[in-house]
Design an enzyme around this catalytic site. Sequence first.
Site, short mmCIF file in Angstrom:
data_model
loop_
_atom_site.label_atom_id
_atom_site.label_comp_id
_atom_site.label_asym_id
_atom_site.label_seq_id
_atom_site.Cartn_x
_atom_site.Cartn_y
_atom_site.Cartn_z
N LYS A 12 2.83 0.66 16.20
CA LYS A 12 4.06 0.69 15.41
C LYS A 12 4.07 1.97 14.55
O LYS A 12 5.08 2.63 14.38
CB LYS A 12 4.08 -0.53 14.49
CG LYS A 12 5.25 -0.60 13.54
CD LYS A 12 5.15 -1.86 12.70
CE LYS A 12 6.28 -2.01 11.72
NZ LYS A 12 6.13 -3.20 10.89
N GLN A 13 2.92 2.31 13.98
CA GLN A 13 2.82 3.41 13.02
C GLN A 13 1.40 3.97 13.07
O GLN A 13 0.50 3.33 13.62
CB GLN A 13 3.10 2.90 11.61
CG GLN A 13 2.10 1.86 11.13
CD GLN A 13 2.66 0.93 10.07
OE1 GLN A 13 3.12 -0.15 10.40
NE2 GLN A 13 2.59 1.35 8.82
N TRP A 61 0.83 -1.21 0.00
CA TRP A 61 0.00 0.00 0.00
C TRP A 61 0.86 1.26 0.00
O TRP A 61 0.37 2.35 -0.24
CB TRP A 61 -0.96 0.01 1.21
CG TRP A 61 -0.33 0.27 2.56
CD1 TRP A 61 0.79 -0.32 3.08
CD2 TRP A 61 -0.79 1.20 3.56
NE1 TRP A 61 1.03 0.16 4.34
CE2 TRP A 61 0.08 1.09 4.67
CE3 TRP A 61 -1.86 2.09 3.64
CZ2 TRP A 61 -0.07 1.85 5.84
CZ3 TRP A 61 -2.01 2.85 4.81
CH2 TRP A 61 -1.12 2.73 5.89
N ASP A 62 2.15 1.09 0.25
CA ASP A 62 3.09 2.21 0.21
C ASP A 62 2.89 3.01 -1.08
O ASP A 62 2.97 4.24 -1.10
CB ASP A 62 4.54 1.69 0.22
CG ASP A 62 4.86 0.79 1.41
OD1 ASP A 62 3.96 0.07 1.86
OD2 ASP A 62 6.01 0.80 1.86
N GLU A 76 0.89 -2.44 12.52
CA GLU A 76 1.20 -3.87 12.48
C GLU A 76 1.65 -4.44 13.83
O GLU A 76 2.08 -5.59 13.90
CB GLU A 76 2.25 -4.13 11.40
CG GLU A 76 1.68 -3.84 10.01
CD GLU A 76 2.68 -4.00 8.88
OE1 GLU A 76 3.89 -4.05 9.16
OE2 GLU A 76 2.23 -4.05 7.72
#
Length: 783
Positions: free
Chosen positions: A616-617, A359-360, A502
């Site tokens: 994580k993000q 998806w980046d 994640e």
Amino acid sequence: MTIMDYKRGSGEFLNWVVTESAFDSRYLGKCESIFCQGNGYMGLRAALEEQYVGETRGMFVTGTFNKFDDGEVSELPNFPDITKLMISIGGHPFGMDRGTIKNYERTLNLKNGEVTRSFHWTCDKGDEFEFRFRRMVSMENEHVIAAAVEITPVTEDIQIEIESGIDGTVTNTGSQHFSEGAKRIYENRFLEMISETTQSHVLAAVHAAHKIFTDGKPAEVTLLPIIDRRVIRIRYTVNVKKGSTLRFEKISAVHTTRDLKYDGWKEDDAREDMKLRAGQLLMDICEKGYDRLLKESERKWEKVWNKQEVKISSRNDFDQLALRFAIYHLNIMVKKDDSRVGIGAKALSGEGYKGHSFWDTEIFILPYFMLTQSETARTLLEYRYKCLKGARRKAIENGYEGAMYPWESAWIEDGEVTPLWGAADVVTGETLKILTGLIEQHITADVAYAVWQYYIISRDEDFMERYGYEIILDTAKFWTSRLEWDEEKGCYGIKDVIGPDEYKEHVDNNAYTNHLAFYNMKLASKLICELKAEKPVVYTRFQEQFDLEELGERLTECIHKLYCPLPEKETGIIPQFDGFFDLKSIDLTKYKKSSVVGTIYNDYNMEQINSFQVLKQGDVVVLLYLLDDLFSEEIKRKNYLYYEERTLHDSSLSKATHSVLANDLGLKEEAYHFFEGACCIDLGTEMKSSNSGIHSASVGGIWQAAVMGFGGVRVTSGQLRINPSLPEEWNELEYRIVWRNSTLVVTVTRDEVKILNQGKEVTVIVGKKELLISEGAAIVESI
Ligand code: IFM
């Protein structure tokens, strides 16, 4: 510890050069990756010419995936190496770890894509030499690589030996993707190695030629051809007088039967044609030599920069350099005319993530292309269209309908290519299963989101009719089959997923996933109605494929009954997923302070991390950014503050989005802090984190933080808004974007924004005003 220096450029190269100021063999990977050169067709890691323990040589050609064996997934194979030179001086092998080095400098010149290295070397015996190495990958001709080495003995006449050739012993950390193939040396200076990937049968032709001069005249050399297992090279021996300069040029060419030109060709014809052309090209480029090839490539770079430059006047020169670094990498990571290939999470700069697309691309990289090079954005979305077959297969394999996009993509036919096994559990020592390929499903909605963003920006009807509608309809169909009825809640939900964060596995009703799935289905439902009313021919075409009446009804039911987590009444916080607030809070200070990512794994395993309020993000934060008009500013602020406190930014995707959102919320210092953080993901002092390649999403994120963040660009409700706000450190920002085929040059100062329209009439919202800017006109607004 850093050996990077970002202040060496001056004059016309001010803030254009990234420099490695000392040689330290412990940190070879950093510059191998960040100095990567390329042109979208191929990427070449900047491994040094002479060999060192710990180096990773790498040359990757887009879309040439191969599967090493049945237990592995397709990965981009490492091509035979043409960068290695074995240099002996006076009978002794040369290496910077011997003798002493002075005035060392290695630079990547972002303006023309050239990497140079120079230093003064005193060998153990005391003899002194000046060295200069140069290397380029052509932007003019995608098959061409060239290198030049100059060696000047300062104190003594000396005999110099250079062994140079093509080395097919390179692997992807041990996996050899090529058969040995055919090799030959002809006319004493041309080398050819033709090998084939073992499973996907891509034929690769690597050619090289040499030219040797002393003081600008053809040198007198003796040579010895060497043909060995998987290796061909020539050893040249030259006597060089003190004060004279030996110049060794190596011109190389790379071709494969996968080249776009051969799409649809009969295999045998493609093989023959490729060999013939490759040989011919080698003669031509050898004739031109390094300097002419560099000039040609420079001219192409000039065009890129004329269109793409983002100019920043900042107290910190580094900001401008980092933006150029990002734009440089964005322009070498994608083959702009080939819709059979995506962008790897490490681009073409290393083995990391096997060259796979995530998806980046859609969420972090595509906005740059959508707003600056529409054709490239279209090519990348066509790639996703071509991947529909694999996505449909994945849906069926998992018991669903429609198109379920793979979390990781390689060949268009592949479907899911996420590897099954990952690192070891710190507590049990067992190998961990990678679950993203199974349950990180938001990518399906991310692709649909990107398709619609592209359409809003470009109004490319042709794209929608050929590809776009089908992607949106089929992904929406997937979601209708994916929802599960929740008796307790009395509505549909999406259970057992991984959201963008994640550090949380097997969660129910991840806010990001549910809202994006809702967006995807609502969009499809709206389009079905619009097609029926406005484009009956297109409607009929899809009616046959999807049974639009029935799909429309299912979508209406799902949209009305899908549970999408909303802000809690008392706190205003959106639960990241069911039960997030019940998780334990732990002290994250130590991990948040760490300059290395993933340190929480030193103390806890995934099961434990799953039970903590730690991210994580960005997760909810990304939702607030993408679906910008869904929640009020107050809700955004509360959620940003709540979740940021719990986020470790252990993914390179995290900081840029936080920068944009912080800026929207007027948290200027934080916005700048995260912008700098994003810039430092590859350029920072952490010397090992880029070893397996640059972070593609992060470079896209740097551009977004500047243009969407401080530059205030947002595409919401089908309109372009420009509400800029500069950080304290910046005085001026200038960028260009293309909106509905019109180029807008936007100049932002501390108190006003000027928009010059170089195309047809457009409407832009600045602050609360809707402004019409006619062709060739400019407007200036206070901010
Ligand atoms: O797509 C990302 C993901 O969000 C975090 N892990 C790395 C992937 C590839 O960059």
